[in-house]
Design a protein around this motif. Structure first.
Motif: not given
Ligand code: NDP
Length: 331
Positions: A11, A54-58, A62
């Motif tokens: 990442r 990115n290892d994020v909630k969206s 991801p």
């Protein structure tokens, strides 16, 4: 049979690097009932893919490490276990970043390549076209006779947004882009004025290009552009918050816009949107866009990078602005 895929190897933090990607060879699995095997011809690289690294909630999950990336692609069906798809069909689907894709036929859409070249379905007749249309028609609804400002105006979405604004009766359309040659290109698309945002503060350049202010801002960039637009907008002005590419690789929060409180007194509407939530507008959009294309009233350009192995470079180039119009990879 082997397929080549681009995997996310690590990442990125800040700007992505070539070694965040890995080219991998994998065996192609046997088709299950309902599946097709597609030989990808052209795939899209898009700014939103940066967020998925990115290892994020969206709004989309991801990308997974050590797994293929995905995204829009067009290709030819070369084997089918579905009664709904025949060998030779040219389809659009979301399993890009690989040369051979196995996927359910139901996740493919057959293209009419007589009506438009296949790549148009990744540009004006695809996500970028619908995004431009939704932003102007639904999110920051533009009225005839208004002044519209579009950032990222030499890119896929922005170049179409400005042209759609003119076609729908905008009195003045202003664009910003990142180099003198892009500014020339944007003027050639029919924008009434265009400027290079590197030249001086965006606020000053926008004031010169739209001395009487603006009614609608189609925001692909965020940051300083958004701040300048908020200053230039008239009372009851509207902003389509489409993208914020100026901050996709930022490691610190960006300060601008510092003048958001102006939105109160001017009674502005700033509205974010994700195009996939507006599929219900697609039929009206396709009808209108197909007609404009047939009549030669919309111009679209493509920057094509050759070779799946160069897809990471194409993506990195897109973030730096090496594209004019839609950035594509010929697989
Ligand atoms: P583009 O074809 O516009 O390519 C990206 C462009 O961004 C580059 O060519 C570059 O052009 C510009 N850019 C890069 N960094 C900066 C910066 N710091 N400041 C200003 N411009 C910059 O991509 P798309 O047309 O595919 O996407 C445009 C925008 O729309 C993106 O923000 C994207 O995330 C968004 N989008 C949103 C969707 C939604 O549903 N909300 C759907 C699709 C796209 P230049 O040389 O001019 O700097």
């Amino acid at each position: 049979m082997k397929a080549r895929e681009i995997h996310l190897a690590s990442r990125p933090s800040g700007w992505p690097e070539p070694d965040n990607f890995r080219l991998v060879e994998v065996p192609v699995p046997a088709l299950e009932p309902g599946q097709v095997l597609v030989r990808n011809e052209v795939m899209s690289v898009d700014p939103y893919m940066r967020g998925r690294m990115n290892d994020v909630k969206s709004y989309v999950p991801p990308f997974q490490l050590d797994a293929p990336l995905d995204g829009a692609a067009v290709g030819e069906v070369i084997a089918s276990e579905s009664p709904d798809r025949a060998v030779g069909d040219v389809v659009v689907h979301n399993s890009g970043w690989r040369d051979l894709a196995v996927l359910p036929a139901a996740r493919t859409r057959v293209l009419d390549t007589k009506a438009a070249p296949a790549t148009a379905y990744l540009g004006p007749l695809g996500g970028p076209g619908l995004t431009a249309y939704v932003g102007l028609v639904e999110i920051a609804p533009m009225k005839e006779g208004e002044t519209v400002f579009v950032s990222g105006a030499a890119g896929a979405v922005g170049s179409l947004a400005g042209q759609i604004a003119k076609l729908r009766g905008a009195a003045r359309v202003v664009g910003s882009a990142g180099s003198p040659s892009k500014v020339e290109y944007v003027r050639g698309l029919g924008f009434d004025a265009a400027f290079d945002y590197h030249d001086s503060p965006v606020r000053e350049r926008l004031r010169e290009a739209a001395p009487d202010g603006i009614d609608v801002y189609f925001d692909n960039v965020g940051g300083e552009h958004l701040e300048a637009a908020i200053s230039a907008l008239h009372t009851h002005g509207r902003v389509a918050l489409c993208g914020a590419i100026a901050q996709y690789n930022a490691t610190e929060p960006t300060p601008a816009p510092r003048n958001l409180a102006l939105a109160i007194g001017k009674q502005l509407t700033l509205r974010g949107f994700i195009v996939t939530s507006y599929g219900h507008l697609a039929p009206a959009f396709y009808a209108e866009m197909a007609q404009w294309l047939r009549e030669g009233r919309i111009r679209y350009d493509e920057t094509i990078v050759d070779g799946l192995e160069n897809a990471p470079d194409a993506f990195l180039g897109l973030l730096r602005g090496t594209n004019l119009g839609k950035m594509l990879v010929r697989v």
